[in-house]
Design a protein around this motif. Structure first.
Motif, PDB file in Angstrom:
ATOM      1  N   GLY A  56     -73.619  42.915 -31.832  1.00  0.00           N
ATOM      2  CA  GLY A  56     -72.677  41.875 -31.310  1.00  0.00           C
ATOM      3  C   GLY A  56     -73.641  41.018 -30.284  1.00  0.00           C
ATOM      4  N   ASN A  57     -73.175  39.754 -30.359  1.00  0.00           N
ATOM      5  CA  ASN A  57     -73.611  38.797 -29.453  1.00  0.00           C
ATOM      6  C   ASN A  57     -75.134  38.634 -29.771  1.00  0.00           C
ATOM      7  OD1 ASN A  57     -70.910  38.518 -28.638  1.00  0.00           O
ATOM      8  ND2 ASN A  57     -71.232  39.688 -26.789  1.00  0.00           N
ATOM      9  N   VAL A  58     -75.634  38.752 -30.752  1.00  0.00           N
ATOM     10  CA  VAL A  58     -76.950  38.799 -31.412  1.00  0.00           C
ATOM     11  C   VAL A  58     -77.269  37.837 -32.450  1.00  0.00           C
ATOM     12  CG1 VAL A  58     -76.707  40.871 -32.771  1.00  0.00           C
ATOM     13  CG2 VAL A  58     -78.873  40.271 -31.687  1.00  0.00           C
ATOM     14  N   SER A  59     -78.453  37.291 -32.638  1.00  0.00           N
ATOM     15  CA  SER A  59     -78.659  36.376 -33.981  1.00  0.00           C
ATOM     16  C   SER A  59     -78.588  37.067 -35.154  1.00  0.00           C
ATOM     17  CB  SER A  59     -79.962  35.471 -33.608  1.00  0.00           C
ATOM     18  OG  SER A  59     -81.134  36.356 -33.785  1.00  0.00           O
ATOM     19  N   LYS A  60     -78.722  36.406 -36.160  1.00  0.00           N
ATOM     20  CA  LYS A  60     -78.847  37.029 -37.875  1.00  0.00           C
ATOM     21  C   LYS A  60     -80.362  37.592 -37.730  1.00  0.00           C
ATOM     22  CE  LYS A  60     -75.505  34.184 -39.954  1.00  0.00           C
ATOM     23  NZ  LYS A  60     -75.428  33.159 -41.286  1.00  0.00           N
ATOM     24  N   PHE A  61     -81.200  36.677 -37.382  1.00  0.00           N
ATOM     25  CA  PHE A  61     -82.622  37.002 -37.292  1.00  0.00           C
ATOM     26  C   PHE A  61     -83.212  38.333 -36.414  1.00  0.00           C
ATOM     27  CE2 PHE A  61     -87.208  36.604 -35.875  1.00  0.00           C
ATOM     28  CZ  PHE A  61     -87.534  36.241 -36.730  1.00  0.00           C
ATOM     29  N   ARG A  62     -82.554  38.350 -35.469  1.00  0.00           N
ATOM     30  CA  ARG A  62     -82.686  39.778 -34.444  1.00  0.00           C
ATOM     31  C   ARG A  62     -82.265  40.946 -35.510  1.00  0.00           C
ATOM     32  NH1 ARG A  62     -85.016  41.508 -30.534  1.00  0.00           N
ATOM     33  NH2 ARG A  62     -84.162  43.045 -29.225  1.00  0.00           N
ATOM     34  N   VAL A  63     -80.963  40.888 -35.881  1.00  0.00           N
ATOM     35  CA  VAL A  63     -80.378  41.836 -36.582  1.00  0.00           C
ATOM     36  C   VAL A  63     -81.261  42.376 -37.897  1.00  0.00           C
ATOM     37  CG1 VAL A  63     -78.523  42.663 -38.171  1.00  0.00           C
ATOM     38  CG2 VAL A  63     -77.851  41.464 -35.901  1.00  0.00           C
ATOM     39  N   LEU A  64     -81.922  41.175 -38.507  1.00  0.00           N
ATOM     40  CA  LEU A  64     -82.843  41.304 -39.873  1.00  0.00           C
ATOM     41  C   LEU A  64     -83.946  42.383 -39.434  1.00  0.00           C
ATOM     42  CD1 LEU A  64     -82.272  38.155 -41.648  1.00  0.00           C
ATOM     43  CD2 LEU A  64     -81.480  40.497 -42.635  1.00  0.00           C
ATOM     44  N   LEU A  65     -84.505  41.874 -38.082  1.00  0.00           N
ATOM     45  CA  LEU A  65     -85.785  42.456 -37.541  1.00  0.00           C
ATOM     46  C   LEU A  65     -85.242  44.099 -37.267  1.00  0.00           C
ATOM     47  CD1 LEU A  65     -87.197  39.765 -35.264  1.00  0.00           C
ATOM     48  CD2 LEU A  65     -88.142  40.577 -37.591  1.00  0.00           C
ATOM     49  N   LEU A  66     -83.976  44.141 -36.583  1.00  0.00           N
ATOM     50  CA  LEU A  66     -83.751  45.580 -36.051  1.00  0.00           C
ATOM     51  C   LEU A  66     -83.256  46.761 -37.527  1.00  0.00           C
ATOM     52  CD1 LEU A  66     -81.744  44.759 -33.046  1.00  0.00           C
ATOM     53  CD2 LEU A  66     -84.011  45.750 -33.059  1.00  0.00           C
ATOM     54  N   ILE A  67     -82.772  45.969 -38.522  1.00  0.00           N
ATOM     55  CA  ILE A  67     -82.360  46.693 -39.643  1.00  0.00           C
ATOM     56  C   ILE A  67     -83.349  47.858 -40.301  1.00  0.00           C
ATOM     57  CG2 ILE A  67     -81.984  46.673 -42.262  1.00  0.00           C
ATOM     58  CD1 ILE A  67     -79.387  46.098 -40.379  1.00  0.00           C
ATOM     59  N   PRO A  68     -84.709  47.545 -40.231  1.00  0.00           N
ATOM     60  CA  PRO A  68     -85.698  48.735 -40.482  1.00  0.00           C
ATOM     61  C   PRO A  68     -85.644  49.913 -39.624  1.00  0.00           C
ATOM     62  CG  PRO A  68     -86.641  46.449 -40.929  1.00  0.00           C
ATOM     63  CD  PRO A  68     -85.395  46.317 -40.194  1.00  0.00           C
ATOM     64  N   LEU A  69     -85.522  49.581 -38.374  1.00  0.00           N
ATOM     65  CA  LEU A  69     -85.213  50.588 -37.307  1.00  0.00           C
ATOM     66  C   LEU A  69     -84.197  51.534 -37.564  1.00  0.00           C
ATOM     67  CD1 LEU A  69     -86.381  48.324 -34.118  1.00  0.00           C
ATOM     68  CD2 LEU A  69     -87.901  50.045 -35.636  1.00  0.00           C
ATOM     69  N   ALA A  70     -82.991  50.901 -38.121  1.00  0.00           N
ATOM     70  CA  ALA A  70     -81.952  51.583 -38.263  1.00  0.00           C
ATOM     71  C   ALA A  70     -81.971  52.861 -39.153  1.00  0.00           C
ATOM     72  CB  ALA A  70     -80.587  50.868 -38.614  1.00  0.00           C
ATOM     73  N   ILE A  71     -83.180  52.960 -39.953  1.00  0.00           N
ATOM     74  CA  ILE A  71     -83.093  53.946 -41.002  1.00  0.00           C
ATOM     75  C   ILE A  71     -83.575  55.108 -40.137  1.00  0.00           C
ATOM     76  CG2 ILE A  71     -84.980  54.770 -42.708  1.00  0.00           C
ATOM     77  CD1 ILE A  71     -85.122  51.705 -43.657  1.00  0.00           C
ATOM     78  N   PHE A  72     -84.236  55.065 -38.915  1.00  0.00           N
ATOM     79  CA  PHE A  72     -84.691  56.370 -38.383  1.00  0.00           C
ATOM     80  C   PHE A  72     -83.689  56.188 -36.922  1.00  0.00           C
ATOM     81  CE2 PHE A  72     -88.381  54.660 -40.384  1.00  0.00           C
ATOM     82  CZ  PHE A  72     -88.394  55.815 -41.174  1.00  0.00           C
ATOM     83  N   GLY A  73     -82.844  55.477 -36.614  1.00  0.00           N
ATOM     84  CA  GLY A  73     -82.134  55.402 -35.493  1.00  0.00           C
ATOM     85  C   GLY A  73     -82.767  54.664 -34.336  1.00  0.00           C
ATOM     86  N   GLY A  74     -83.763  54.065 -34.603  1.00  0.00           N
ATOM     87  CA  GLY A  74     -84.612  53.021 -33.628  1.00  0.00           C
ATOM     88  C   GLY A  74     -83.904  51.909 -33.129  1.00  0.00           C
ATOM     89  N   HIS A  75     -83.042  51.594 -33.665  1.00  0.00           N
ATOM     90  CA  HIS A  75     -82.278  50.156 -33.280  1.00  0.00           C
ATOM     91  C   HIS A  75     -81.513  50.304 -31.871  1.00  0.00           C
ATOM     92  CE1 HIS A  75     -79.290  52.731 -35.250  1.00  0.00           C
ATOM     93  NE2 HIS A  75     -78.571  51.823 -34.868  1.00  0.00           N
ATOM     94  N   VAL A  76     -81.107  51.641 -31.686  1.00  0.00           N
ATOM     95  CA  VAL A  76     -80.200  52.067 -30.638  1.00  0.00           C
ATOM     96  C   VAL A  76     -80.965  51.553 -29.185  1.00  0.00           C
ATOM     97  CG1 VAL A  76     -79.252  53.686 -29.230  1.00  0.00           C
ATOM     98  CG2 VAL A  76     -78.801  53.684 -31.709  1.00  0.00           C
ATOM     99  N   GLY A  77     -80.511  50.954 -28.517  1.00  0.00           N
ATOM    100  CA  GLY A  77     -80.731  50.592 -27.169  1.00  0.00           C
ATOM    101  C   GLY A  77     -81.640  49.037 -27.056  1.00  0.00           C
ATOM    102  N   HIS A  78     -81.589  48.382 -28.229  1.00  0.00           N
ATOM    103  CA  HIS A  78     -82.219  47.218 -28.233  1.00  0.00           C
ATOM    104  C   HIS A  78     -81.124  46.264 -27.961  1.00  0.00           C
ATOM    105  CE1 HIS A  78     -86.270  47.702 -30.183  1.00  0.00           C
ATOM    106  NE2 HIS A  78     -85.812  48.752 -30.386  1.00  0.00           N
TER     107      HIS A  78
END
Length: 124
Positions: A56-78
């Protein structure tokens, strides 16, 4: 479809969290969904809580960059990724949005309430 531009209040206990823009929200009792994405890495089906992940309150581009991290849970805290825990969650949007459960579309609704005992209530 993207959900940008819609209100996303989430009620957890007596707290209200509001997002002016959001792209994704997941309420989970298990860490994995969507073919192995670890959106809620600390989710535990035995702890009596729902884990919530919101982009939330984040750009589409940033979400696209974070998606690969979500495979391992690495998106949390960004920045732009928000995590919550609650026994009951209520989501209210300004217009009906697409709701998915276990990968299946259940319809378009403005309000959803989820509880740890597996109850999902939808409202137009």
């Amino acid at each position: 479809s993207t959900h940008l531009g819609h209100s996303f209040p989430t009620r957890r206990s007596s707290d209200l969290v509001h997002f002016h823009h959001f792209m994704f929200a997941a309420m989970m009792q298990q860490p994995y969904e969507g073919g192995g994405f670890k959106f809620c890495p600390k989710a535990d089906a035995t702890d009596g809580m729902l884990d919530i992940c919101v982009a939330g309150n984040v750009s589409k581009f940033r979400v696209l960059l974070l998606i690969p991290l979500a495979i391992f849970g690495g998106h949390v805290g960004h920045r732009g990724i928000h995590s919550y825990r609650a026994k009951t969650v209520r989501i209210v949007t300004s217009r009906p949005l697409c709701i998915h459960t276990d990968g299946e579309i259940v319809g378009h609704y403005k309000e959803l309430t989820a509880t740890t005992d597996g109850k999902l209530l939808y409202y137009q």
